[in-house]
Design an enzyme around this catalytic site. Structure first.
Site, PDB file in Angstrom:
ATOM      1  N   LEU A  29       0.817  -1.207   0.000  1.00 51.19           N
ATOM      2  CA  LEU A  29       0.000   0.000   0.000  1.00 51.19           C
ATOM      3  C   LEU A  29       0.853   1.260   0.000  1.00 51.19           C
ATOM      4  CD1 LEU A  29      -2.816   1.295   0.196  1.00 51.19           C
ATOM      5  CD2 LEU A  29      -2.604   1.134   2.696  1.00 51.19           C
ATOM      6  N   ASP A  76      12.735   4.227   9.572  1.00 55.27           N
ATOM      7  CA  ASP A  76      12.444   2.889  10.092  1.00 55.27           C
ATOM      8  C   ASP A  76      11.519   3.026  11.295  1.00 55.27           C
ATOM      9  OD1 ASP A  76      12.420   0.338  11.131  1.00 55.27           O
ATOM     10  OD2 ASP A  76      14.602   0.150  11.298  1.00 55.27           O
ATOM     11  N   ASN A 105       1.857   4.529   7.562  1.00 57.95           N
ATOM     12  CA  ASN A 105       1.414   3.305   6.897  1.00 57.95           C
ATOM     13  C   ASN A 105       2.212   2.077   7.323  1.00 57.95           C
ATOM     14  OD1 ASN A 105       0.421   1.530   4.545  1.00 57.95           O
ATOM     15  ND2 ASN A 105       2.608   1.758   4.085  1.00 57.95           N
ATOM     16  N   TYR A 177      -0.821  -7.809  16.813  1.00 59.90           N
ATOM     17  CA  TYR A 177      -1.189  -6.854  15.767  1.00 59.90           C
ATOM     18  C   TYR A 177      -2.416  -6.047  16.166  1.00 59.90           C
ATOM     19  CZ  TYR A 177      -2.598  -5.217  11.113  1.00 59.90           C
ATOM     20  OH  TYR A 177      -2.971  -4.448  10.035  1.00 59.90           O
ATOM     21  N   LYS A 181      -2.614  -1.994  16.953  1.00 64.96           N
ATOM     22  CA  LYS A 181      -3.429  -1.146  16.086  1.00 64.96           C
ATOM     23  C   LYS A 181      -4.503  -0.412  16.888  1.00 64.96           C
ATOM     24  CE  LYS A 181      -1.920  -1.425  11.818  1.00 64.96           C
ATOM     25  NZ  LYS A 181      -1.539  -0.193  11.079  1.00 64.96           N
ATOM     26  N   ILE A 208      -6.205  -5.967   1.703  1.00 61.19           N
ATOM     27  CA  ILE A 208      -5.555  -5.742   0.413  1.00 61.19           C
ATOM     28  C   ILE A 208      -4.608  -6.875   0.023  1.00 61.19           C
ATOM     29  CG2 ILE A 208      -5.757  -3.239   0.518  1.00 61.19           C
ATOM     30  CD1 ILE A 208      -2.886  -3.112   1.471  1.00 61.19           C
ATOM     31  N   SER A 210      -1.556  -7.473  -0.496  1.00 62.32           N
ATOM     32  CA  SER A 210      -0.156  -7.188  -0.196  1.00 62.32           C
ATOM     33  C   SER A 210       0.440  -8.418   0.473  1.00 62.32           C
ATOM     34  CB  SER A 210      -0.063  -5.987   0.742  1.00 62.32           C
ATOM     35  OG  SER A 210      -0.713  -6.292   1.973  1.00 62.32           O
TER      36      SER A 210
END
Length: 263
Positions: A29, A76, A105, A177, A181, A208, A210
């Protein structure tokens, strides 16, 4: 750590241009967003890369709109110093005086498992890259955002971070994760309330196609992710165009139509 700038090409002044900064810009993305912004005229697109030395060359061939340019910087998300260092370099070496859009992102999703067996060090890594890095990015770019006419700070979110609808995905082995988030969502909404001059929001890019999206598809027993990167980028760009403080800022929205994603 690689230097944030190996060479300093001539870059037109940012004074009359729209300036975008995207982290995690080497693939997926992030690369798609960089490519879309770079096609716009009179734009400066800043690609934040985990390793500028090895990754910047892959972006050189991207087509550019009229009077548009690309800057690659070391950014980074695992580093606590890269955001401030990158902004210093952008100001000193490239003459960047404002940032119109900053998109946090870059993300990681690894070390799958339930909360009952989750090693703390795995969570700490996810928190740094998925949450703390977004805060550090905002802190580093705040002054340049404030110098823009209608600045936007956008964080790429994930619906699996939901609390209100957790039951629908509670068995997914993505504790690290999802929790990181969720923390990012809180931070961006807090930034919205604290900064009346800024449009700050979280966008769900869809599931997506990816590398990370493919991993998630396998975890859920699906053949592939349903949303192409091009579809996601087009939706995010549309949401950016219509975003304002009263209707968008402080929300978690879906890329496709701007509807609310449950907290």
């Amino acid at each position: 750590m690689p230097s944030a700038a190996v060479s300093v090409p001539e870059v037109p002044s940012s004074d009359r241009k729209t300036v975008y900064l995207v982290t995690g810009a080497s693939r997926g993305l992030g690369r798609g967003l960089v490519q879309a912004f770079l096609l716009r005229p009179n734009s400066i697109v800043i690609a934040g890369l985990r390793n500028r030395t090895s990754q910047a060359g892959a972006l050189d061939a991207l087509p550019r709109g009229e009077n548009s340019s690309l800057i690659a910087v070391q950014l980074d998300s695992g580093s606590k110093s890269d955001p401030a260092d990158a902004v210093s370099i952008l100001q000193r070496d490239y003459g960047i005086t404002h940032l119109d859009v900053v998109i946090a992102n870059a993300a990681i999703a690894a070390n799958y498992g339930p909360a009952s067996t989750m090693p703390l060090e795995y969570l700490e890594t996810h928190m740094q890259i998925n949450a703390y890095a977004a805060l550090l990015l905002f802190q580093a770019t705040r002054v340049l955002l404030q110098a823009a006419k209608s600045p936007q700070f956008i964080c790429v979110g994930a619906p699996i971070s939901t609390i209100t609808e957790m039951e629908s995905c509670a068995r997914a082995p993505l504790t690290n994760y999802a929790l990181s988030k969720l923390a990012a969502c809180y931070l961006v909404r807090k930034i919205h309330f604290e900064n009346k001059w800024l449009v700050a929001y979280i966008v769900d890019p869809g599931h997506i196609q990816s590398d990370m999206g493919a991993q998630a598809a396998r975890l859920f027993g699906r053949k592939e992710a349903p949303t192409t990167i091009e579809e996601s980028v087009a939706g995010i760009c549309a949401r950016m165009t219509e975003a304002d403080k009263n209707t968008t800022s402080g929300r978690f929205i879906l890329f496709s139509d701007g509807s609310d994603v449950p907290w």
